[in-house]
Scaffold this active site. Structure first.
Site, PDB file in Angstrom:
ATOM      1  N   ILE A   1     131.498  -5.868  11.337  1.00 38.38           N
ATOM      2  CA  ILE A   1     132.091  -4.904  10.444  1.00 38.38           C
ATOM      3  C   ILE A   1     131.044  -3.648  10.864  1.00 38.38           C
ATOM      4  O   ILE A   1     129.868  -3.909  10.410  1.00 38.38           O
ATOM      5  CB  ILE A   1     132.139  -5.276   8.955  1.00 38.38           C
ATOM      6  N   GLU A   2     131.528  -2.588  11.267  1.00 36.84           N
ATOM      7  CA  GLU A   2     130.357  -1.504  11.810  1.00 36.84           C
ATOM      8  C   GLU A   2     130.266  -0.675  10.650  1.00 36.84           C
ATOM      9  O   GLU A   2     131.242  -0.512   9.836  1.00 36.84           O
ATOM     10  CB  GLU A   2     130.721  -0.814  13.150  1.00 36.84           C
TER      11      GLU A   2
ATOM     12  N   ALA B   1     129.256   4.018   9.936  1.00 38.46           N
ATOM     13  CA  ALA B   1     128.917   5.070  10.420  1.00 38.46           C
ATOM     14  C   ALA B   1     127.360   5.450  10.654  1.00 38.46           C
ATOM     15  O   ALA B   1     127.157   6.045  11.424  1.00 38.46           O
ATOM     16  CB  ALA B   1     129.428   6.235   9.676  1.00 38.46           C
TER      17      ALA B   1
ATOM     18  N   CYS C   1     127.311  -8.386  12.144  1.00 39.17           N
ATOM     19  CA  CYS C   1     127.980  -9.285  13.193  1.00 39.17           C
ATOM     20  C   CYS C   1     129.019 -10.202  12.669  1.00 39.17           C
ATOM     21  O   CYS C   1     128.781 -10.829  11.470  1.00 39.17           O
ATOM     22  CB  CYS C   1     126.866 -10.236  14.058  1.00 39.17           C
TER      23      CYS C   1
ATOM     24  N   GLU D   1     129.222 -13.599  12.948  1.00 37.25           N
ATOM     25  CA  GLU D   1     128.705 -14.563  12.963  1.00 37.25           C
ATOM     26  C   GLU D   1     128.032 -14.615  11.361  1.00 37.25           C
ATOM     27  O   GLU D   1     128.205 -15.553  10.545  1.00 37.25           O
ATOM     28  CB  GLU D   1     127.608 -14.960  13.775  1.00 37.25           C
TER      29      GLU D   1
ATOM     30  N   CYS E   1     123.384 -12.567  18.647  1.00 35.23           N
ATOM     31  CA  CYS E   1     122.154 -11.578  18.688  1.00 35.23           C
ATOM     32  C   CYS E   1     121.115 -12.447  17.907  1.00 35.23           C
ATOM     33  O   CYS E   1     121.286 -13.300  17.204  1.00 35.23           O
ATOM     34  CB  CYS E   1     122.430 -10.403  17.885  1.00 35.23           C
TER      35      CYS E   1
ATOM     36  N   CYS F   1     121.315 -12.912  14.214  1.00 32.87           N
ATOM     37  CA  CYS F   1     122.163 -14.307  13.549  1.00 32.87           C
ATOM     38  C   CYS F   1     121.445 -15.644  13.964  1.00 32.87           C
ATOM     39  O   CYS F   1     121.757 -16.405  13.280  1.00 32.87           O
ATOM     40  CB  CYS F   1     123.582 -13.964  14.350  1.00 32.87           C
TER      41      CYS F   1
HETATM   42  N1  THU Z   1     128.055  -8.333  17.556  1.00 38.15           N
HETATM   43  C1  THU Z   1     128.624  -9.413  16.914  1.00 38.15           C
HETATM   44  O1  THU Z   1     129.430  -9.394  16.036  1.00 38.15           O
HETATM   45  N2  THU Z   1     128.125 -10.866  17.530  1.00 38.15           N
HETATM   46  C2  THU Z   1     127.306 -10.740  18.414  1.00 38.15           C
HETATM   47  O2  THU Z   1     127.048 -11.791  18.834  1.00 38.15           O
HETATM   48  C3  THU Z   1     126.804  -9.509  19.169  1.00 38.15           C
HETATM   49  C4  THU Z   1     127.355  -8.346  18.747  1.00 38.15           C
HETATM   50  C5  THU Z   1     128.538  -7.069  17.209  1.00 38.15           C
HETATM   51  C6  THU Z   1     127.827  -6.044  16.731  1.00 38.15           C
HETATM   52  C7  THU Z   1     128.266  -4.694  17.107  1.00 38.15           C
HETATM   53  O3  THU Z   1     129.446  -4.409  16.124  1.00 38.15           O
HETATM   54  C8  THU Z   1     129.047  -5.048  18.397  1.00 38.15           C
HETATM   55  O4  THU Z   1     129.146  -6.326  18.275  1.00 38.15           O
HETATM   56  C9  THU Z   1     128.436  -4.245  19.430  1.00 38.15           C
HETATM   57  O5  THU Z   1     127.192  -4.707  19.490  1.00 38.15           O
END
Ligand code: THU
Length: 141
Positions: free
Chosen positions: A46-47, A49, A56, A58, A93, A96
């Protein structure tokens, strides 16, 4: 539970991908977390702005489960869909991995990275996060 339901976990992780909110990276991630009592919690990235507040997949799955009273986890499956619609292995990452170390036994918790139902690889948390700082360091016994 002595055998992981790997096909089910991969299927559930892929089922979370359409919910990914990734308008900035266009890198969608889905996760499926297996609890000790056999339930599966899904999550997506869920990104935001403002970039920093993004979450992430996970951690979304883990926080959903913890917020519903679950703290014992056996495994997590992670999948992704990149900008071209392809699927790569998507390792968790560092943040996580640290969150996993809070709730999961590093020696037994399984991290499944899947590209498809047939193509996946499995690591323990200890393999991906050696010498991690976990809650054991803060116990006064
Ligand atoms: N991201 C994850 O959700 N999990 C991971 O294991 C690596 C990265 C997401 C964060 C961001 O929304 C996008 O992937 C690019 O980094």
């Amino acid at each position: 539970m002595n055998k992981l339901p790997i096909p089910e976990m991969i299927r559930r992780a892929f089922s979370a991908l359409p919910f990914a909110y990734a308008p900035y990276s266009h890198f969608k991630v889905g996760a499926a977390l297996l609890t000790e009592d056999g339930e599966v919690y899904t999550g997506c990235n869920i990104e935001n702005a403002a970039f920093g507040p993004g979450n992430c997949a996970e951690r979304t799955a883990i926080f959903k489960a913890v917020s519903e009273g679950k703290r014992d986890f056996l495994a997590i499956c992670i999948v992704n869909e990149n900008q071209d619609g392809g699927h790569d292995f998507c390792p968790p990452c560092g943040v996580c991995r640290q969150v996993m170390a809070e709730f999961c036994d590093p020696e037994t918790f399984q991290i499944i990275l899947a590209k498809s139902p047939e193509y996946y690889k499995i690591y323990t948390l200890a393999e991906l996060f050696p010498e991690g700082f976990g809650p054991g360091y803060l116990k006064n016994e």
